[in-house]
Write an enzyme that holds these catalytic residues in place. Sequence first.
Site, PDB file in Angstrom:
ATOM      1  CG  ASP A 126      -0.227  -0.086   2.551  1.00  0.00           C
ATOM      2  OD1 ASP A 126       0.941  -0.546   2.586  1.00  0.00           O
ATOM      3  OD2 ASP A 126      -0.827   0.311   3.567  1.00  0.00           O
ATOM      4  CG  HIS A 142       6.442  -0.256  10.444  1.00  0.00           C
ATOM      5  ND1 HIS A 142       6.468  -0.723  11.741  1.00  0.00           N
ATOM      6  CD2 HIS A 142       6.048   1.048  10.514  1.00  0.00           C
ATOM      7  CE1 HIS A 142       6.106   0.240  12.570  1.00  0.00           C
ATOM      8  NE2 HIS A 142       5.853   1.321  11.848  1.00  0.00           N
TER       9      HIS A 142
END
Length: 324
Positions: free
Chosen positions: A10, A248
Amino acid sequence: MARKVLLDLDTGIDDSMAICEALANPAFDLVGVTGVFGNVSVDQGVRNALAVLHLLGRDDVPVWAGARHPLVWDGDGDFLPPRSIMDIHGDNGVGNVELPDSPRPAEEEGAVDAILRLCHEYGGDLDIVATGPLTNLALALERDPGALGLAGSVTVMGGAVATEGNVSPCAEANVFNDPEAASAVLTSGIPITLVGLDVTMKEVLTKEMVDRWREAGPAGETMADIVGFYVDAHNDWLAPTLGGCALHDPLSVAVAADPGLCGYLPSVMKVDLEGELRGRTIGDQAQIRNPVRPVKVALTVDGARLSQQLMADIERVCSEAPRS
């Protein structure tokens, strides 16, 4: 020989770093990017992925558009990120930096079709790294339950097992944005490496580290601007005690390439779908005696080695990018 890797993104700021790491890591040959909603709408994320690849001189890497909203969706149209996510990634997902569009459009084939095709084509030579909501993977499982299991590995950035969540006291954002999809994937029985907040916030990039990329030419300048926005968001309000930005998504790519970066707890996971615990990832008490534990939960990380590797890899891929 480099392994094939497919990124399911994303594409916000840390996803952009994940693209850099996948291109730079000698273990990997990036065969494509599938897009999903999350940090941005799916259309913006696909545009960002193509633009980052163009920035790095890799217009040859295909990008496929995927899921526009969660599996369970009562909204009107596409999922759009809340203001809080835009404050982290910028209104456009790349720190409000204006990236030139790629001359290459997204592929006409859909993301789920591409995932299934690549799993059958490459089999165990394919590594899949998913750093957004798991909707594309859940839809692939629904259509062809055995396909993902053909891949050599599936690494998921998501969850918070032994630490707090980042969108609720117990839920991490990727899981929270589609808990039903996360549940389908994590309970599928497919071997999965779960790289969550337990490790992705244990090491950071500081503003000083990111600014070193400016020496790597125009692409380095641009990446420093993009990631600098992310660092500022962490320092100003998101996580000021960290002293820099969390890692992340690029960490998840690095771990897929080198599992030895982390230590793991084999587990049988579940995702809570109801009430205040919605989106929580936790070991399934009903299967605590099950000897088959398909999910490896990353709980420790060699953070110093990781941050230095990411610094060097992103600097190198930027320095090799076209300068005009």
